[in-house]
Structures are given as C-alpha cells and as structure tokens.
Motif scaffolding. Structure first.
Motif, PDB file in Angstrom:
ATOM      1  N   THR A  14       0.959  -1.022   0.254  1.00  0.00           N
ATOM      2  CA  THR A  14      -0.234   0.522   0.303  1.00  0.00           C
ATOM      3  C   THR A  14       0.896   1.271  -0.066  1.00  0.00           C
ATOM      4  O   THR A  14       1.725   0.932   0.756  1.00  0.00           O
ATOM      5  N   LEU A  15       0.201   1.800  -0.788  1.00  0.00           N
ATOM      6  CA  LEU A  15       1.333   3.338  -1.050  1.00  0.00           C
ATOM      7  C   LEU A  15       0.676   4.580  -0.120  1.00  0.00           C
ATOM      8  O   LEU A  15      -0.124   4.670  -0.987  1.00  0.00           O
ATOM      9  N   HIS A  16       1.275   4.991  -0.155  1.00  0.00           N
ATOM     10  CA  HIS A  16       0.198   5.940   0.596  1.00  0.00           C
ATOM     11  C   HIS A  16       1.185   8.136   0.140  1.00  0.00           C
ATOM     12  O   HIS A  16       2.287   7.780  -0.443  1.00  0.00           O
ATOM     13  N   LYS A  17       0.171   8.887   0.075  1.00  0.00           N
ATOM     14  CA  LYS A  17       0.884  10.187  -0.495  1.00  0.00           C
ATOM     15  C   LYS A  17       2.109  10.805  -0.167  1.00  0.00           C
ATOM     16  O   LYS A  17       1.971  10.591   1.101  1.00  0.00           O
ATOM     17  N   GLY A  18       2.703  11.053  -0.110  1.00  0.00           N
ATOM     18  CA  GLY A  18       4.559  11.338  -0.746  1.00  0.00           C
ATOM     19  C   GLY A  18       5.851   9.878  -0.402  1.00  0.00           C
ATOM     20  O   GLY A  18       6.080   9.996   0.018  1.00  0.00           O
TER      21      GLY A  18
ATOM     22  N   TYR B 216       2.616   2.070 -15.854  1.00  0.00           N
ATOM     23  CA  TYR B 216       2.358   2.396 -14.925  1.00  0.00           C
ATOM     24  C   TYR B 216       0.899   1.515 -14.645  1.00  0.00           C
ATOM     25  O   TYR B 216      -0.266   1.775 -15.028  1.00  0.00           O
ATOM     26  N   GLU B 217       0.265   1.217 -13.162  1.00  0.00           N
ATOM     27  CA  GLU B 217      -0.640   0.774 -13.131  1.00  0.00           C
ATOM     28  C   GLU B 217      -1.309   0.553 -11.520  1.00  0.00           C
ATOM     29  O   GLU B 217       0.006   0.434 -10.941  1.00  0.00           O
ATOM     30  N   ALA B 218      -2.519   0.770 -10.874  1.00  0.00           N
ATOM     31  CA  ALA B 218      -2.522   0.275  -9.647  1.00  0.00           C
ATOM     32  C   ALA B 218      -3.681  -0.480  -9.856  1.00  0.00           C
ATOM     33  O   ALA B 218      -4.464  -0.737 -10.715  1.00  0.00           O
TER      34      ALA B 218
ATOM     35  N   GLY C 160      -7.072   2.795  -7.135  1.00  0.00           N
ATOM     36  CA  GLY C 160      -6.708   4.357  -6.530  1.00  0.00           C
ATOM     37  C   GLY C 160      -5.799   4.745  -7.284  1.00  0.00           C
ATOM     38  O   GLY C 160      -5.203   6.121  -6.851  1.00  0.00           O
ATOM     39  N   ASP C 161      -6.021   4.262  -8.956  1.00  0.00           N
ATOM     40  CA  ASP C 161      -5.041   4.994  -9.504  1.00  0.00           C
ATOM     41  C   ASP C 161      -5.751   6.213 -10.489  1.00  0.00           C
ATOM     42  O   ASP C 161      -4.362   6.805 -10.628  1.00  0.00           O
TER      43      ASP C 161
ATOM     44  N   HIS D 288       0.453   9.409  -9.088  1.00  0.00           N
ATOM     45  CA  HIS D 288       1.004  10.127  -9.228  1.00  0.00           C
ATOM     46  C   HIS D 288       2.478   9.762  -9.213  1.00  0.00           C
ATOM     47  O   HIS D 288       2.653   9.436  -8.532  1.00  0.00           O
ATOM     48  N   VAL D 289       2.888  10.110 -10.533  1.00  0.00           N
ATOM     49  CA  VAL D 289       4.430   9.070 -11.091  1.00  0.00           C
ATOM     50  C   VAL D 289       5.214   9.895 -11.377  1.00  0.00           C
ATOM     51  O   VAL D 289       4.902  10.621 -12.080  1.00  0.00           O
TER      52      VAL D 289
END
Length: 76
Positions: free
Chosen positions: A5-9, A54-56, A59-60, A64-65
C-alpha cells in the motif's frame, strides 16, 4: 509488481544494477513484497524515446508518478 500500500508522499526506488537489484520504499528494503512473476532484468533505458507504464490495482485516479533516470557508468 510491488504488492504494498502506497500513501501520499511515499517513494519507491527500483535499482536494476545487474549485480545488485534493489527495491526500496521510503529507504527500507521491500524486495520481499515483490511477486514471483516480477522480472526487472528488462528495465533498461535506451538512447532516444522510452515508454514506461504504471498501474495500480485500485486508486490509480489519485496516483502521481515521477520518473527519474540516473545514468551510471560501469567504467571507461
């Protein structure tokens, strides 16, 4: 494929050096969160235009990549 799980930042760094493949999230090793089908040996930037995708799983729409390529030389 990073299963996490990735969070903002959050920052994920993938180093494809043939002798030392590394994947870190916010500076911590997350190589154990990569699935068995992942293969990073083909990740190389070539001179000219390169296409990266890229993809998720979800929540994609708020993903922001930013791609940064650090050219490294093994010798002269």
């Amino acid at each position: 494929r990073l299963i996490d799980t990735l969070h903002k930042g959050d920052t994920v760094l993938i180093s494809t050096s043939p002798r030392a493949i590394r994947i870190t999230k916010n500076g911590e090793n997350v190589l154990n969160k990569v699935d068995r089908a992942s293969n990073f040996t083909g990740m190389q930037m070539q001179p000219g235009t390169n296409t990266v995708s890229y993809e998720a799983d979800y929540g994609d729409n708020s993903l922001h990549v930013v791609l940064r390529y650090n050219k490294q030389y093994l010798g002269v």
